[in-house]
Design an enzyme around this catalytic site. Structure first.
Site, short mmCIF file in Angstrom:
data_model
loop_
_atom_site.label_atom_id
_atom_site.label_comp_id
_atom_site.label_asym_id
_atom_site.label_seq_id
_atom_site.Cartn_x
_atom_site.Cartn_y
_atom_site.Cartn_z
N ASN A 1 -11.64 -11.71 -19.03
CA ASN A 1 -10.86 -11.03 -20.05
C ASN A 1 -10.12 -11.96 -21.12
OD1 ASN A 1 -8.90 -11.82 -18.08
ND2 ASN A 1 -7.43 -10.36 -18.39
N LYS B 1 -16.00 -23.07 -13.86
CA LYS B 1 -17.07 -22.07 -13.46
C LYS B 1 -16.73 -20.83 -14.56
CE LYS B 1 -18.38 -18.80 -11.63
NZ LYS B 1 -18.93 -17.63 -12.25
N GLY C 1 -8.45 -14.48 -11.46
CA GLY C 1 -9.23 -13.37 -11.24
C GLY C 1 -8.61 -12.38 -10.46
N GLU D 1 -8.68 -9.89 -4.81
CA GLU D 1 -9.72 -9.84 -3.54
C GLU D 1 -10.51 -11.27 -3.61
OE1 GLU D 1 -12.50 -6.77 -4.31
OE2 GLU D 1 -13.42 -7.01 -2.52
N GLY E 1 -9.49 -13.81 -5.06
CA GLY E 1 -8.38 -14.80 -4.95
C GLY E 1 -8.01 -15.10 -3.31
N GLU F 1 -4.11 -16.99 -10.02
CA GLU F 1 -3.42 -16.06 -10.77
C GLU F 1 -4.27 -14.80 -10.64
OE1 GLU F 1 -1.03 -16.62 -12.86
OE2 GLU F 1 -0.47 -18.55 -12.93
N CYS G 1 -4.13 -8.93 -17.35
CA CYS G 1 -3.43 -9.06 -16.16
C CYS G 1 -1.89 -8.36 -16.13
CB CYS G 1 -3.66 -10.32 -15.45
SG CYS G 1 -2.95 -11.53 -16.53
N GLU H 1 -4.58 -1.86 -9.08
CA GLU H 1 -4.81 -2.38 -10.41
C GLU H 1 -5.69 -1.29 -11.10
OE1 GLU H 1 -6.73 -6.03 -11.10
OE2 GLU H 1 -5.03 -6.53 -12.60
N GLU I 1 1.19 -21.32 -14.11
CA GLU I 1 0.52 -22.21 -14.94
C GLU I 1 1.73 -22.04 -16.23
OE1 GLU I 1 -2.94 -19.30 -15.80
OE2 GLU I 1 -3.94 -21.19 -15.07
P1 NAD Z 1 -13.05 -11.63 -10.70
O1 NAD Z 1 -12.17 -11.85 -9.54
O2 NAD Z 1 -14.41 -10.77 -10.22
O3 NAD Z 1 -14.02 -13.06 -11.35
C1 NAD Z 1 -12.99 -14.15 -11.44
C2 NAD Z 1 -14.01 -15.36 -11.51
O4 NAD Z 1 -14.30 -15.52 -10.05
C3 NAD Z 1 -15.51 -15.28 -12.16
O5 NAD Z 1 -15.50 -16.29 -12.83
C4 NAD Z 1 -16.42 -14.97 -10.91
O6 NAD Z 1 -17.60 -15.20 -11.25
C5 NAD Z 1 -15.74 -15.68 -10.00
N1 NAD Z 1 -15.93 -15.33 -8.60
C6 NAD Z 1 -16.32 -14.11 -8.10
N2 NAD Z 1 -16.35 -14.19 -6.68
C7 NAD Z 1 -16.09 -15.54 -6.50
C8 NAD Z 1 -16.36 -16.16 -5.02
N3 NAD Z 1 -16.61 -15.47 -3.84
N4 NAD Z 1 -15.96 -17.28 -4.92
C9 NAD Z 1 -15.56 -18.19 -6.06
N5 NAD Z 1 -15.83 -17.59 -7.49
C10 NAD Z 1 -15.95 -16.23 -7.41
O7 NAD Z 1 -12.08 -11.43 -11.77
P2 NAD Z 1 -12.77 -10.86 -13.34
O8 NAD Z 1 -13.00 -9.41 -13.06
O9 NAD Z 1 -13.49 -11.67 -13.98
O10 NAD Z 1 -11.17 -10.53 -13.95
C11 NAD Z 1 -10.30 -9.58 -14.00
C12 NAD Z 1 -9.43 -9.79 -13.06
O11 NAD Z 1 -8.59 -11.12 -13.20
C13 NAD Z 1 -8.09 -8.77 -12.85
O12 NAD Z 1 -7.69 -8.44 -11.49
C14 NAD Z 1 -7.00 -9.28 -13.60
O13 NAD Z 1 -5.74 -8.88 -13.15
C15 NAD Z 1 -7.14 -10.75 -13.07
N6 NAD Z 1 -6.68 -11.68 -14.17
C16 NAD Z 1 -5.27 -12.31 -13.64
C17 NAD Z 1 -4.73 -12.94 -14.58
C18 NAD Z 1 -3.32 -13.78 -14.16
O14 NAD Z 1 -2.91 -14.54 -14.73
N7 NAD Z 1 -2.76 -13.40 -13.14
C19 NAD Z 1 -5.15 -13.17 -15.91
C20 NAD Z 1 -6.22 -12.48 -16.37
C21 NAD Z 1 -6.86 -11.70 -15.45
#
Ligand code: NAD
Length: 485
Positions: A147, A170, A221, A224, A226, A243, A277, A376, A453
């Site tokens: 995002n 990554k 991300g 889940e 995380g 995050e 987020c 969410e 951060e």
């Molecule tokens: P996601 O968790 O699906 O993916 C995030 C990253 O993790 C991607 O690069 C993905 O390829 C990688 N990934 C996926 N599975 C993995 C694993 N098993 N091991 C290691 N890496 C893995 O999230 P998304 O769909 O890309 O982003 C949306 C989410 O991010 C929402 O839940 C949003 O709230 C959150 N987000 C949080 C913040 C914050 O600052 N708190 C900011 C932006 C987005």
């Protein structure tokens, strides 16, 4: 085809080529190489080899190199903003601002890195010196969501590099094409200091997290993933910084500037089609002004212009993929069948035959047990709930598993004081939602994350802390023989 960037060179991916898609038009905008575990090995090795000399570079020289990244960001502003809009669908106007902010972030940490390596603390004896010494960790894995593919990378990369670490990036699968273009920002850095490896999260991301030479995982991300990263990092006790997701409340008190609160709800609920987020995902409104507020929000929502981010006139841009849109539609459908009212939106706009748009949606009649109030949403949906008073709004706000951000609209300083102390959120806004500050720590409580951060706190994450005790000038030694003298 855009390639991976490892050890200062373009590298083919083991996973073949992929096509990048514009979510506003469904058109193919480019091709990129997909990496595999072998490229993770190469990248971590390159980062490991680059680390000893990068950590020793004089602080001024390192700062100059990071200021150069900031200069290149500004020089490439228009191209980066356009590519970000093409691949994420989001607003070009906002993206220009995010490129500017990314440049500022590099400037900020370049200077912090020149000025900070720990502190001197009082010693037990005058002949001694005690230091709190900050040293870099080594290889940092930076895992980024789709995002904010530039800004959230920079929030990790700038402090990690300024602290003397080397980094393997990554990017998210949906935004790999734009991310593989960033190498031109880092080409002047010594080879291996920054590496970019693409690939599926569950394979390449996981392999990177588990790699024994990675000392820290900085992740943004979903909650889940995380949680998964936390488990994977446990064996080696890696540093982690997470995050994660949110379910941010907005509290509207009867004494506030109501017109401003309405605009704030619409802005913070529908910015980037709710894919932020810290999007507002629950609105608690004092019952005294509830009807007025709801009508006003619906009116404003009906005036919003849906369109591609590349058009500066667009106010609500598309969602990233049909699968993400379906998750949002499912929450809305379930809420409706459990008794919620849809005041506007709640469907794919009939006027858009292409692109992954979803109409900005306002709901009332929701209850706390509905998915749309608990999980969410990450889409353009605003559930609006009447409350008896501020205390009830505060208590309901805190009944969430998440704790990322929260906003209060009021003119009453007593409410503000209670709210800022007791709201369970890391980012606390009063009368002005979603405003971040380079010097202000950003992060979540509860299932919204661990660590911060930005600011000094965001810098500290990328160091190991040592206590150094130095006996300089003889002195009384407690360990001197004979024991009892
Ligand atoms: P996601 O968790 O699906 O993916 C995030 C990253 O993790 C991607 O690069 C993905 O390829 C990688 N990934 C996926 N599975 C993995 C694993 N098993 N091991 C290691 N890496 C893995 O999230 P998304 O769909 O890309 O982003 C949306 C989410 O991010 C929402 O839940 C949003 O709230 C959150 N987000 C949080 C913040 C914050 O600052 N708190 C900011 C932006 C987005």
């Amino acid at each position: 085809m855009r390639k991976l960037w490892i050890n200062g060179e373009f590298v083919d991916g083991a996973g073949g080529g992929r096509q990048a898609i514009n979510p506003a038009t469904e058109e193919i905008i480019g091709e990129y190489a997909q990496g595999g575990n072998q490229q993770v090995e190469q990248a971590v090795q390159a980062a490991k080899e680059a680390f000893p000399s990068w950590r020793r570079i004089p602080a001024g020289e390192r700062a100059a190199m990071l200021h150069e990244v900031a200069r290149l960001l500004r020089e490439n502003r228009e191209k980066l903003a356009m590519e970000l809009s093409l691949e994420t669908g989001r607003s070009i106007r906002k993206n220009r601002g995010y490129v500017d902010w990314s440049a500022e972030c590099f400037d900020y940490y370049a200077e912090l890195g020149r000025h900070y390596r720990g502190r001197v603390i009082p010693s037990p004896e005058a002949s001694q010196l005690s230091l709190v010494l900050k040293v870099p960790l080594g290889v940092v894995a930076a895992i980024i969501p789709w995002n904010y593919p530039l800004l959230l990378l920079v929030w990790k990369l700038a402090p990690a590099l300024a602290a003397g670490n080397t980094v393997v990036i990554k990017p998210a699968s949906y935004t790999t094409w734009v991310s593989l273009g960033y190498q031109e920002l880092f080409a002047h850095l010594p080879p291996g200091v920054v590496n970019i490896v693409s690939g599926p999260g569950a394979q390449v991301g996981e392999y990177l997290v588990k790699h024994p030479d990675v000392r820290m995982v900085a992740f943004t991300g979903s909650t889940e993933v995380g949680q998964q990263i936390m488990r994977l990092a446990a064996d080696d006790m890696k540093h982690i910084h997470l995050e994660l997701g949110g379910k941010d409340p907005l509290i509207v008190c009867a004494d506030c500037e109501l017109e401003e609160a309405m605009r704030a709800a619409v802005w913070a609920g529908f910015l980037n089609a709710g894919q932020v987020c810290t999007s507002v995902e629950r609105v608690y409104v004092d019952q005294e002004v509830f009807d007025l507020f709801l009508d006003g929000v619906v009116d404003l929502t009906n005036k919003l212009v849906l369109g591609p981010g590349t058009d500066p006139e667009s106010e609500v841009t598309p969602m990233i993929r049909p699968s993400e849109r379906e998750k949002v539609a499912d929450q809305v459908r379930k809420a409706q069948s459990a008794g919620a009212t849809i005041h506007t939106g709640g469907r794919i706009p009939p006027s858009k035959s292409k692109g992954f748009f979803y109409e900005p949606t306002v709901l009332s009649g929701v209850t706390e047990d509905m998915l749309v109030m608990r999980e969410e949403t990450f889409g353009p949906v605003l559930p609006v709930v009447p409350v008896e008073n501020f205390e009830e709004a505060l208590s309901r706000s805190n009944q969430s598993q998440y704790g990322l951000g929260a906003t209060l609209f009021t003119r009453d300083p007593k409410k503000v004081k209670l709210y800022m102390e007791e709201i369970e959120a890391g980012n606390v806004w009063v009368n002005d939602p979603l405003i971040d500050n380079l010097a202000g720590p950003f992060g979540g409580m509860k299932r919204s994350g661990i660590g911060r951060e930005l600011g000094q706190e965001g810098f500290e994450e990328f160091f190991e802390t040592k206590h150094v005790h130095w006996e300089i000038d003889g002195g009384v030694k407690p360990w001197w023989f004979p024991w009892d003298e």
